[in-house]
Design an enzyme around this catalytic site. Structure first.
Site, PDB file in Angstrom:
ATOM      1  N   ALA A 174      -6.820  18.020   4.149  1.00  9.31           N
ATOM      2  CA  ALA A 174      -7.035  19.017   3.085  1.00  9.31           C
ATOM      3  C   ALA A 174      -7.694  18.404   1.848  1.00  9.31           C
ATOM      4  CB  ALA A 174      -5.701  19.654   2.709  1.00  9.31           C
ATOM      5  N   ASN A 210      -9.998  10.706   8.187  1.00  5.94           N
ATOM      6  CA  ASN A 210      -9.771  12.155   8.152  1.00  5.94           C
ATOM      7  C   ASN A 210      -8.983  12.454   6.878  1.00  5.94           C
ATOM      8  OD1 ASN A 210      -9.184  14.819   8.403  1.00  5.94           O
ATOM      9  ND2 ASN A 210      -8.461  14.711  10.523  1.00  5.94           N
ATOM     10  N   HIS A 237     -13.003  15.208  11.489  1.00  2.67           N
ATOM     11  CA  HIS A 237     -12.098  16.356  11.468  1.00  2.67           C
ATOM     12  C   HIS A 237     -11.848  16.789  12.899  1.00  2.67           C
ATOM     13  CE1 HIS A 237     -12.364  16.876   7.157  1.00  2.67           C
ATOM     14  NE2 HIS A 237     -13.665  16.691   7.258  1.00  2.67           N
ATOM     15  N   LEU A 238     -10.626  17.202  13.153  1.00  6.92           N
ATOM     16  CA  LEU A 238     -10.309  17.735  14.477  1.00  6.92           C
ATOM     17  C   LEU A 238     -10.992  19.082  14.679  1.00  6.92           C
ATOM     18  CD1 LEU A 238      -6.743  16.722  13.784  1.00  6.92           C
ATOM     19  CD2 LEU A 238      -7.710  16.123  15.984  1.00  6.92           C
ATOM     20  N   SER A 239     -10.883  19.931  13.658  1.00  9.80           N
ATOM     21  CA  SER A 239     -11.443  21.287  13.762  1.00  9.80           C
ATOM     22  C   SER A 239     -12.872  21.305  13.216  1.00  9.80           C
ATOM     23  CB  SER A 239     -10.570  22.263  12.966  1.00  9.80           C
ATOM     24  OG  SER A 239     -10.581  21.922  11.586  1.00  9.80           O
ATOM     25  N   ARG A 263       1.792  21.175  14.787  1.00 11.18           N
ATOM     26  CA  ARG A 263       1.163  21.921  13.700  1.00 11.18           C
ATOM     27  C   ARG A 263      -0.024  22.738  14.219  1.00 11.18           C
ATOM     28  NH1 ARG A 263      -3.169  19.298   9.620  1.00 11.18           N
ATOM     29  NH2 ARG A 263      -3.341  21.080   8.226  1.00 11.18           N
ATOM     30  N   PRO A 316      -3.099  14.067   4.698  1.00 13.93           N
ATOM     31  CA  PRO A 316      -1.873  14.844   4.709  1.00 13.93           C
ATOM     32  C   PRO A 316      -1.736  15.796   5.899  1.00 13.93           C
ATOM     33  CG  PRO A 316      -3.394  15.694   3.065  1.00 13.93           C
ATOM     34  CD  PRO A 316      -3.960  14.388   3.552  1.00 13.93           C
ATOM     35  N   ASN A 317      -0.490  15.905   6.338  1.00 18.51           N
ATOM     36  CA  ASN A 317      -0.059  16.814   7.410  1.00 18.51           C
ATOM     37  C   ASN A 317      -0.490  16.383   8.807  1.00 18.51           C
ATOM     38  OD1 ASN A 317       1.185  18.728   5.584  1.00 18.51           O
ATOM     39  ND2 ASN A 317      -0.887  19.256   4.943  1.00 18.51           N
ATOM     40  N   ARG A 369     -14.407  27.832   9.809  1.00 18.87           N
ATOM     41  CA  ARG A 369     -13.077  28.279   9.364  1.00 18.87           C
ATOM     42  C   ARG A 369     -13.185  28.992   8.005  1.00 18.87           C
ATOM     43  NH1 ARG A 369      -8.815  23.643  10.017  1.00 18.87           N
ATOM     44  NH2 ARG A 369      -7.480  25.461   9.618  1.00 18.87           N
ATOM     45  N   ARG A 378     -12.732  25.726   3.301  1.00 17.89           N
ATOM     46  CA  ARG A 378     -12.797  24.482   4.084  1.00 17.89           C
ATOM     47  C   ARG A 378     -14.236  24.065   4.367  1.00 17.89           C
ATOM     48  NH1 ARG A 378      -7.451  23.709   5.980  1.00 17.89           N
ATOM     49  NH2 ARG A 378      -6.408  25.696   6.272  1.00 17.89           N
ATOM     50  N   GLU A 434     -16.417  10.212   8.235  1.00 18.96           N
ATOM     51  CA  GLU A 434     -15.409  11.273   8.063  1.00 18.96           C
ATOM     52  C   GLU A 434     -15.236  12.022   9.378  1.00 18.96           C
ATOM     53  OE1 GLU A 434     -15.314  13.397   4.370  1.00 18.96           O
ATOM     54  OE2 GLU A 434     -14.963  15.310   5.390  1.00 18.96           O
ATOM     55  N   ASP A 448     -14.448   9.299  -5.039  1.00 23.44           N
ATOM     56  CA  ASP A 448     -14.799   8.124  -5.845  1.00 23.44           C
ATOM     57  C   ASP A 448     -14.366   6.827  -5.162  1.00 23.44           C
ATOM     58  OD1 ASP A 448     -15.904   9.762  -7.739  1.00 23.44           O
ATOM     59  OD2 ASP A 448     -14.299   9.540  -9.212  1.00 23.44           O
ATOM     60  N   HIS A 490     -11.455  18.787   0.748  1.00 20.21           N
ATOM     61  CA  HIS A 490     -11.990  19.943   0.028  1.00 20.21           C
ATOM     62  C   HIS A 490     -11.698  19.911  -1.467  1.00 20.21           C
ATOM     63  CE1 HIS A 490     -12.165  21.048   4.196  1.00 20.21           C
ATOM     64  NE2 HIS A 490     -10.859  21.128   4.287  1.00 20.21           N
ATOM     65  N   TYR A 505      -5.538  22.621  15.832  1.00 19.63           N
ATOM     66  CA  TYR A 505      -5.641  21.150  15.812  1.00 19.63           C
ATOM     67  C   TYR A 505      -5.371  20.488  17.165  1.00 19.63           C
ATOM     68  CZ  TYR A 505      -5.724  22.010  10.814  1.00 19.63           C
ATOM     69  OH  TYR A 505      -6.071  22.468   9.568  1.00 19.63           O
TER      70      TYR A 505
HETATM   71  C1  DHK Z   1      -7.368  18.774   8.835  1.00 23.07           C
HETATM   72  C2  DHK Z   1      -6.691  19.457   7.876  1.00 23.07           C
HETATM   73  O1  DHK Z   1      -5.398  19.210   7.642  1.00 23.07           O
HETATM   74  C3  DHK Z   1      -7.320  20.553   7.107  1.00 23.07           C
HETATM   75  O2  DHK Z   1      -6.773  20.670   5.818  1.00 23.07           O
HETATM   76  C4  DHK Z   1      -8.822  20.420   7.042  1.00 23.07           C
HETATM   77  C5  DHK Z   1      -8.813  18.917   9.023  1.00 23.07           C
HETATM   78  C6  DHK Z   1      -9.405  20.167   8.424  1.00 23.07           C
HETATM   79  C7  DHK Z   1      -9.203  18.663  10.479  1.00 23.07           C
HETATM   80  O3  DHK Z   1      -9.767  19.528  11.125  1.00 23.07           O
HETATM   81  O4  DHK Z   1      -8.933  17.567  10.971  1.00 23.07           O
HETATM   82  O5  DHK Z   1      -9.366  21.578   6.481  1.00 23.07           O
END
Ligand code: DHK
Length: 164
Positions: A77, A74, A100-102, A18, A10-11, A107, A111, A98, A87, A80, A23
């Site tokens: 959110a 990725n 993650h960008l950040s 964003r 998501p997002n 953080r 997270r 897995e 599962d 977490h 990010y």
């Molecule tokens: C991306 C998100 O949208 C956050 O909710 C995660 C993750 C971290 C990222 O760093 O790619 O906490």
């Protein structure tokens, strides 16, 4: 050729606009283009997907069983919070890297724990868009080598007659 699904939660469709300070400024389309360029030079095939809802991500992981040799994921959110995605990763029996960008460990405290990471083959985070390129290399390293294809009957030389 190994086949890798690059799956985004998501997002991540809003990357570029964003929270660029967290990010980065690359859009998801730009990350996809960079991943496709690397996949070409590493001789693997990639599919790229993004879903905002948990159930759609579960479905995408299930569908990967019929196509992919490994997944770069990725969960954003949902990392977490999602027992369902955790599962699904366990259920599909494919290696999942897995990404993650950040750097989630640098953080907010909520997270710092990833439910999905506990069942992933490994985790890469904190390198911005580069996390995906590292994730692709890691996923490739986890792919089983496919058995070499059989020679087609046309390439088998005809039997020679034993008559002299
Ligand atoms: C991306 C998100 O949208 C956050 O909710 C995660 C993750 C971290 C990222 O760093 O790619 O906490």
């Amino acid at each position: 050729m190994p086949r890798i699904l690059i799956l985004n939660g998501p997002n991540l469709n809003l990357l570029g606009v964003r929270e660029p300070g967290v990010y980065g400024t690359a859009t998801l389309a730009e990350i996809e283009a960079a991943v496709r360029r690397l996949a070409g030079s590493l001789h693997c095939v990639v599919r790229f997907a993004q879903q905002n809802s948990e159930g759609a991500l579960v479905d995408a992981l299930h569908a990967a069983r019929g196509w992919a040799d490994a997944v770069v994921f990725n969960p954003a959110a949902y990392s977490h919070t999602s027992v369902a995605l955790r599962d699904a990763i366990s259920a599909i029996g494919l290696p999942v890297v897995e990404v993650h960008l950040s750097n989630i460990h640098a953080r907010e405290s909520f997270r710092r724990h990833s439910l999905t990471a506990e069942v992933a083959a490994g985790v890469i985070g904190g390198f911005g868009a580069e996390s995906y390129l590292l994730g692709l290399r890691a996923a490739l390293s986890l792919c089983e080598p496919r058995s070499t294809p059989r020679r087609s009957p046309r390439t088998v030389p005809a039997k020679r007659s034993l008559k002299r």
